[in-house]
Design a protein around this motif. Structure first.
Motif, PDB file in Angstrom:
ATOM      1  N   LEU A 204       0.835  -1.200   0.000  1.00  0.00           N
ATOM      2  CA  LEU A 204       0.000   0.000   0.000  1.00  0.00           C
ATOM      3  C   LEU A 204       0.871   1.251   0.000  1.00  0.00           C
ATOM      4  CD1 LEU A 204      -2.820   1.131  -0.049  1.00  0.00           C
ATOM      5  CD2 LEU A 204      -2.977   0.793   2.429  1.00  0.00           C
ATOM      6  N   ALA A 205       2.001   1.213   0.689  1.00  0.00           N
ATOM      7  CA  ALA A 205       2.908   2.366   0.687  1.00  0.00           C
ATOM      8  C   ALA A 205       3.402   2.669  -0.719  1.00  0.00           C
ATOM      9  CB  ALA A 205       4.087   2.103   1.628  1.00  0.00           C
ATOM     10  N   ARG A 206       3.717   1.621  -1.483  1.00  0.00           N
ATOM     11  CA  ARG A 206       4.140   1.842  -2.870  1.00  0.00           C
ATOM     12  C   ARG A 206       3.020   2.470  -3.679  1.00  0.00           C
ATOM     13  NH1 ARG A 206       7.319  -2.888  -1.901  1.00  0.00           N
ATOM     14  NH2 ARG A 206       5.538  -4.248  -2.300  1.00  0.00           N
ATOM     15  N   GLU A 207       1.775   2.011  -3.478  1.00  0.00           N
ATOM     16  CA  GLU A 207       0.636   2.594  -4.195  1.00  0.00           C
ATOM     17  C   GLU A 207       0.457   4.068  -3.854  1.00  0.00           C
ATOM     18  OE1 GLU A 207      -2.913   0.370  -3.542  1.00  0.00           O
ATOM     19  OE2 GLU A 207      -1.968  -1.565  -3.960  1.00  0.00           O
ATOM     20  N   LEU A 208       0.847   4.453  -2.643  1.00  0.00           N
ATOM     21  CA  LEU A 208       0.648   5.826  -2.184  1.00  0.00           C
ATOM     22  C   LEU A 208       1.832   6.731  -2.473  1.00  0.00           C
ATOM     23  CD1 LEU A 208      -1.097   4.990   1.213  1.00  0.00           C
ATOM     24  CD2 LEU A 208      -2.172   6.010  -0.802  1.00  0.00           C
ATOM     25  N   GLY A 209       2.869   6.188  -3.133  1.00  0.00           N
ATOM     26  CA  GLY A 209       3.946   7.063  -3.582  1.00  0.00           C
ATOM     27  C   GLY A 209       5.336   6.737  -3.097  1.00  0.00           C
ATOM     28  N   ALA A 210       5.517   5.671  -2.299  1.00  0.00           N
ATOM     29  CA  ALA A 210       6.862   5.320  -1.856  1.00  0.00           C
ATOM     30  C   ALA A 210       7.702   4.853  -3.041  1.00  0.00           C
ATOM     31  CB  ALA A 210       6.804   4.235  -0.790  1.00  0.00           C
ATOM     32  N   GLU A 211       8.907   5.387  -3.150  1.00  0.00           N
ATOM     33  CA  GLU A 211       9.820   4.994  -4.227  1.00  0.00           C
ATOM     34  C   GLU A 211      10.500   3.667  -3.920  1.00  0.00           C
ATOM     35  OE1 GLU A 211      13.764   6.931  -6.383  1.00  0.00           O
ATOM     36  OE2 GLU A 211      12.193   8.254  -5.584  1.00  0.00           O
ATOM     37  N   HIS A 212      10.784   3.443  -2.629  1.00  0.00           N
ATOM     38  CA  HIS A 212      11.403   2.202  -2.188  1.00  0.00           C
ATOM     39  C   HIS A 212      10.701   1.725  -0.925  1.00  0.00           C
ATOM     40  CE1 HIS A 212      14.756   2.737  -4.956  1.00  0.00           C
ATOM     41  NE2 HIS A 212      14.963   3.945  -4.469  1.00  0.00           N
ATOM     42  N   THR A 213      10.773   0.417  -0.675  1.00  0.00           N
ATOM     43  CA  THR A 213      10.279  -0.135   0.576  1.00  0.00           C
ATOM     44  C   THR A 213      11.367  -1.012   1.190  1.00  0.00           C
ATOM     45  OG1 THR A 213       9.247  -2.014  -0.562  1.00  0.00           O
ATOM     46  CG2 THR A 213       7.857  -0.090  -0.119  1.00  0.00           C
ATOM     47  N   VAL A 214      11.353  -1.090   2.526  1.00  0.00           N
ATOM     48  CA  VAL A 214      12.371  -1.829   3.271  1.00  0.00           C
ATOM     49  C   VAL A 214      11.681  -2.700   4.307  1.00  0.00           C
ATOM     50  CG1 VAL A 214      14.282  -1.608   4.922  1.00  0.00           C
ATOM     51  CG2 VAL A 214      14.162  -0.081   2.942  1.00  0.00           C
ATOM     52  N   ASP A 215      12.113  -3.951   4.413  1.00  0.00           N
ATOM     53  CA  ASP A 215      11.612  -4.855   5.444  1.00  0.00           C
ATOM     54  C   ASP A 215      12.181  -4.421   6.789  1.00  0.00           C
ATOM     55  OD1 ASP A 215      11.009  -6.919   7.183  1.00  0.00           O
ATOM     56  OD2 ASP A 215      11.661  -8.525   5.849  1.00  0.00           O
ATOM     57  N   GLY A 216      11.280  -4.074   7.715  1.00  0.00           N
ATOM     58  CA  GLY A 216      11.712  -3.578   9.011  1.00  0.00           C
ATOM     59  C   GLY A 216      12.379  -4.603   9.892  1.00  0.00           C
ATOM     60  N   GLY A 217      12.402  -5.872   9.493  1.00  0.00           N
ATOM     61  CA  GLY A 217      13.053  -6.888  10.291  1.00  0.00           C
ATOM     62  C   GLY A 217      14.554  -6.987  10.069  1.00  0.00           C
ATOM     63  N   GLY A 218      15.089  -6.278   9.099  1.00  0.00           N
ATOM     64  CA  GLY A 218      16.510  -6.339   8.798  1.00  0.00           C
ATOM     65  C   GLY A 218      17.275  -5.152   9.350  1.00  0.00           C
ATOM     66  N   ASP A 219      18.453  -4.888   8.757  1.00  0.00           N
ATOM     67  CA  ASP A 219      19.276  -3.748   9.154  1.00  0.00           C
ATOM     68  C   ASP A 219      18.732  -2.510   8.438  1.00  0.00           C
ATOM     69  OD1 ASP A 219      21.198  -1.825   9.657  1.00  0.00           O
ATOM     70  OD2 ASP A 219      22.898  -3.186   9.393  1.00  0.00           O
TER      71      ASP A 219
END
Length: 349
Positions: A204-219
């Motif tokens: 949903l963040a990508r649909e709303l305009g995020a250029e990149h997404t990051v899995d919060g479980g990593g570094d």
């Protein structure tokens, strides 16, 4: 009236019949047409807010029509379509005199200091200071989301974080306020990196305009630093947890700006802010707490112009009878859930 009630912290949530409130002098009672189910309501239910007295009706993100007007109210009449910030300012203290209603020292908050809006009616204080007229073109379900999550994100991005076109913005936590921040920052011309542990929220963040997404479980700081070429200019903790707060600060480039938006109840552990990094990189650590009613015209103007679309954040409309489950499971589904039906649901057949 029908209302969502809990009588013990973390205990059963049920819809009950309770008395209709009366308007206080200077206040109003609003017939609720829509009320969001927010993580802050979950914190109230869990006993993380010292203002909550049991039994309690949660709910602070609302829109509806004025039903009754207290003595001394000048600007509002029954039938007016209104919303309200979750911070109800007194209008008389030094902070209010300076226009900083969101940090009023004598504030009240529906759903915290008194019974809230997950009910057919809610009492609101200092109506002439706090109520915001809802334009006819804006549906009340969308207007309800403005009272907390969307308006809070707007002020955090535009006024506190001072996001500028071309800047990198990292948003940690893509619940209602985080997704709102993603849309608002992207609309401002920023390049957005959204961080969450839930794949659906990142979609949903990508649909709303995020250029990149990051899995919060990593570094997370390393990932944000690589994607942005050295770190974000502005980073927001939109969840409110020790790990997201620390990740947000560590995701910044030199002279970056951290904005703490999500609540950090001490019961969930104290955040460890790396102050050595704050000093060495000359970072700014900023808090953002809602938005005053007098600041709403700018936001409403951007919505009317089509530059912002909070309706896209409303992913579920529910009856009040489904509110107990929605509150207990808050955060498990992306977007904003709004209660829009308060009458009793008749059994099938």
């Amino acid at each position: 009236m029908r209302a969502l009630v809990f009588s013990s912290f973390g205990g059963p949530l049920s819809v009950q019949e309770v008395p209709v409130p009366e308007p206080a002098p200077g206040g109003v009672v609003v017939r609720v047409a829509a009320s969001g189910v927010c993580r802050s309501d979950w914190h109230a239910w869990q006993g993380h807010d010292p203002d909550v007295v049991l039994p309690h009706v949660p709910g602070h993100e609302l829109a509806g029509t004025v039903a009754a007007v207290g003595e001394g109210v000048r600007r509002w009449r029954p039938g007016d379509r209104v919303t309200v910030p979750f911070v109800n300012a007194c209008g008389r203290c030094p902070q209010c005199a300076a226009g900083e209603h969101q940090v009023c020292t004598r504030q009240t908050q529906p759903g915290f200091t008194h019974w809230g809006s997950l009910a057919e009616f809610v009492a609101l204080d200092a109506a002439d200071v706090n109520l915001v007229a809802v334009p006819e073109a804006l549906d009340l379900a969308t207007a309800a989301a403005l009272g907390c999550r969307y308006a809070t994100a707007f002020r955090a991005v535009a006024h506190v974080g001072r996001v500028r076109p071309g800047e990198w913005v990292a948003v940690h936590g893509c619940g209602g306020v985080g997704l709102s921040a993603v849309q608002i920052a992207a609309a401002a011309g920023a390049r957005v990196v959204a961080v969450d542990v839930a794949p659906g929220a990142l979609d949903l963040a990508r649909e709303l305009g995020a250029e990149h997404t990051v899995d919060g479980g990593g570094d997370v700081p390393a990932a944000v630093g690589e994607l942005t070429g050295g770190g974000a200019h502005v980073s927001l903790d939109a969840l409110g947890a020790p790990v997201t707060c620390a990740n947000s600060v560590r995701s910044l480039r030199p002279r970056g700006r951290h904005v703490q938006v999500g609540l950090l109840p001490p019961e969930q552990g104290r955040a460890e802010v790396p102050m050595e990094r704050v000093i060495a990189l000359e970072l700014q650590v900023l808090g953002s707490h809602g938005m005053a009613a007098h600041a709403y015209p700018e936001l409403l103007g951007l919505i009317a112009a089509g530059r912002l679309d909070p309706h896209r954040l409303v992913t579920r409309e529910l009856p009040l009878d489904d509110a107990p489950a929605a509150l207990a499971q808050v955060g498990r589904q992306p977007g904003i859930a709004v209660v829009t039906s308060f009458s009793r649901v008749s059994p099938a057949g």
